[in-house]
Structures are given as structure tokens and as C-alpha cells.
Design a protein around this motif. Sequence first.
Motif, PDB file in Angstrom:
ATOM      1  N   UNK A 118       0.625  -1.123  -0.022  1.00  0.00           N
ATOM      2  CA  UNK A 118      -0.103  -0.129  -0.249  1.00  0.00           C
ATOM      3  C   UNK A 118       0.888   1.132  -0.093  1.00  0.00           C
ATOM      4  N   UNK A 136      -8.391   5.250  -1.076  1.00  0.00           N
ATOM      5  CA  UNK A 136      -8.370   3.727  -1.288  1.00  0.00           C
ATOM      6  C   UNK A 136      -8.050   3.469  -2.878  1.00  0.00           C
ATOM      7  N   UNK A 137      -6.898   2.987  -2.960  1.00  0.00           N
ATOM      8  CA  UNK A 137      -6.461   2.690  -4.336  1.00  0.00           C
ATOM      9  C   UNK A 137      -7.466   1.798  -5.000  1.00  0.00           C
ATOM     10  N   UNK A 138      -7.587   2.015  -6.381  1.00  0.00           N
ATOM     11  CA  UNK A 138      -8.324   1.270  -7.550  1.00  0.00           C
ATOM     12  C   UNK A 138      -8.077  -0.250  -6.899  1.00  0.00           C
ATOM     13  N   UNK A 139      -6.749  -0.842  -6.897  1.00  0.00           N
ATOM     14  CA  UNK A 139      -6.747  -2.118  -6.643  1.00  0.00           C
ATOM     15  C   UNK A 139      -7.207  -2.724  -5.477  1.00  0.00           C
ATOM     16  N   UNK A 190     -11.247  -2.767  -5.707  1.00  0.00           N
ATOM     17  CA  UNK A 190     -11.531  -4.143  -6.412  1.00  0.00           C
ATOM     18  C   UNK A 190     -11.470  -5.110  -5.444  1.00  0.00           C
TER      19      UNK A 190
END
Lengths: 242, 242
Positions: free
Chosen positions: A23, A209-212, A215
Motif C-alpha cells: 500500500x 483507497x487505491x483502485x486495486x 476492487x
Amino acid sequence: MSVRYLTAKLAQQIDEELMNAAGAFSLDQLMELAGLACAQTLAKVYHKEKYSRVLVCCGPGNQGGDGLVAARHLGMFGYKPVIYMPKPGSKDIYKRLQVQCTNMEIPTLEPSMSLDSLRDALSSSDIILDAIFGFSFKGPVRAPFDSAFPLLTSSKLPIVSVDIPSGWDVEKGNAAGIGLEPDVLISLTAPKEGVKEFRGRHFLGGRFVPKIMEKKFQLNLPEYPGFNQITELPPLDSSQKL
Amino acid sequence: MSVRYLTAKLAQQIDEELMNAAGAFSLDQLMELAGLACAQTLAKVYHKEKYSRVLVCCGPGNQGGDGLVAARHLGMFGYKPVIYMPKPGSKDIYKRLQVQCTNMEIPTLEPSMSLDSLRDALSSSDIILDAIFGFSFKGPVRAPFDSAFPLLTSSKLPIVSVDIPSGWDVEKGNAAGIGLEPDVLISLTAPKEGVKEFRGRHFLGGRFVPKIMEKKFQLNLPEYPGFNQITELPPLDSSQKL
């Protein structure tokens, strides 16, 4: 698809993954954005012309750190925050955040103050920002907060709670009835299961919150408008209300 | 009282004081707020419907770090940033910021890419965010930026510059004529002497200067509206223009 409400375990896992090697976020970064979102939520709902005197109540953990960041930003916005932090956390970051508040001429109440002094502070406040306990809270509520909670509640001041109202179980909410009952809630990263039935105005912040990760954990986060750092969640349908 | 334009020396001093023991800020905190302000400025002026493809040009220093933070926030806002960072900085923070961008599915161009590849990247971009050189820049412009600058300029894309347009002297501006000519400028903390005559839209960000420091250095910072992180400076009077 509606937003996912997190269990305690999942909230913990996301928090860890944001800051591990994958992260790559530092606590400083996340706390800065979280605290900014808290301050912006308060400022969006309670205008400084009427609610300038904010009692920022901080616990000893990261939630308290969010509160210190929020206090500083509120000072920047023209509010007059005062910090109530009876159990200052030991991490270096809390000390730095407190110095930053001092440099903004934001006073901190004496940690060992009496309940009478807290009562006085409440009577010269317009609103409470509750950053006492967060999603890692496990009851019971210990001193001095066990005695402070009834005073905060009986003050009748509006309360804005950060992430999970203090004293609530992350998953069961305020079933035990020992927690604060805020008017406004600002969930961070994603809302927690325990606030699913929260009836006040409910905002989401922590637009980091990162896209990965969104998801991977199927968070279904709502849209944030434009370049805002907070977004308001729709009110509960009356059919969903108890 | 109008806002104070900083000399190179004063800009340096303020930067140091923000982060020394008295100021107590971490670089992570300041960069996060600075980068957010850069992204918000671009988003305020250039809407994502028309300008989604942002080429974020990052230098090897802290200015480049601001650019990486801005790229991530632009990704959050729904833009499609691409990072051009031909001389990646060595500090750990830049590496972490770049991982954060990767987790947002933001591509970084190969650092050793040819000028032809840069030309290609420009032809598939709608706008440039210039975070190449900051207030500690001392000419001349070295490789590969010496060859990149003419391509950026001849692309005719709108340019948003961070703090001081790249290639400008912090105090003398673009007197030497070797710098970029941005359409929009986002000054950080306080504007620098070299941009006093800047004629485009001029914003200020970095809403983190503590009151005691604002007084000490007599910065006379303008008001920020509400809880915004950026504020637009008034256009130059025609009488002040050259």
C-alpha cells in the motif's frame, strides 16, 4: 451495488494493507487526509458563524490523531477549537500533531482536569467533535471516558463522530447503549457494519483507497463529487429504518 | 495589506521552519496537502470531461513529489494521469508515492524514453501538470529537461505549473526566457517574487502555515473560502501589467 459495510476484521485488514509495503502509505499521509475530511464534514454541516467553538475530544489512539489533524484544519477554517485529550497517546506523531495545533494557537485542556472543568469547557463550546474511540475499540469504556461520556451527552451539544461513534461496537453499533449518539457521522475509508442503521447525516471521507484495493475488497465506494474530499451517503430509506 | 511575495531565501527558511522541531510537520504531511492543492487547482480550471489525459511532469526533488501526490489525487478525481519522471528522485518518499500511483493504475513512462516517445505522450495528452523544478531551482536546465522543455512548449497544451514555473528564477521570473509559460499557476505556502507579474490564473495552496509563522514572517496570506484548500489570487491590475 451499494457500498460495503466493513466488519472489524476487514477494517483492520484494509488499514494494514494501506500502510504495508504494497500500500506504501505512511500514517502521516492517511491521518492528514482523514483529519481534513473530518474537519470539512463539521464545517459543511455546522457553520462557523454559529458553531465556532469546537470541543475536539481525542482518544489515545489513531482516532485521536485524526482529531488533532481535524482541530488544526478547523483552526485554519476560522473555528476556535479546544482540544480535550485526557489520555495523550505515546506515538511521536501525536506529539508532533499537538505541536502543530499549539502553533495554530489551539489550546489543549489539562489532561488531569476534573470533571467540573470538563463541564465548564462544554458550557463554553458550541459543538463536539468525537474522535475518542475508533474501529479497534473493545469495551468497556474506561476512565476517564466512562465519566466523560455522560457529560458529553447531557451537554445537548451537537456531536460529529469520527468513523464509529465512541463507545459503539464496530459491528453491533450501540446495542449496549453505552456509546455517544452523534448527529453527524464521518466514516473513513468505508463505513463499518455497526453504523448501518445510523439515522443522522452520514458522510464518507478518506478518499485514498487505491483502485486495486477497492476492487480486491469489493468496497463499491460511492462517487465523490468533483475534487471534494467528502461525500454524503444517502439517508436510510424509511423502510430500512427500525 | 497584500500578500507577501517570498525571496528564495525566505521560501527556503519557511520550508525549513515548517519541518524543524518547532514546526513539527513531516514532509509526508506537507506534500500531501500541497499535491492535493495542485490536483484541485487543475480540476477547478480544466474539467475532466475535456482534459482527462494529464501528463504529470515530475522533477527529481520535492516538487516532483508534489507532482506524484497530485497525480494520485487526479486519478481519484477521475482523470487519466500519466507520469513523466525521467530523473526519479532517490528519497524513499518518492518511491512510496510512486507505488501509490501504480496502485491507482497510473502509468509511469519509462525514465530513459526517447524524445520521440515524449512527443508521442504529449500528442495523447490534453494538459500538462508541470512539477519539474521548484523554488530551489538554480539554472541552467540540464538534460533531459533541456530537450524536453521545447517539446512541452511546442505541444501547445495548456500548462498548470506548481509553485514556480519550471525554468524560472525564483526571484527574477522568466527573465532568461528559458522557462515554461504556464496558463495557470498554483503557488504553495506563499507566492514567490518571480511570479509577481504572472498573467495567467493564479491560485494559492498549502493551507498549512501556522498562525505564529504567518505573523512572524508577515505573510498576509489571503483568505481561503470556506474549507477549501485553494484560493484564487486576484488578477493583476492592468496598471500593474507590463
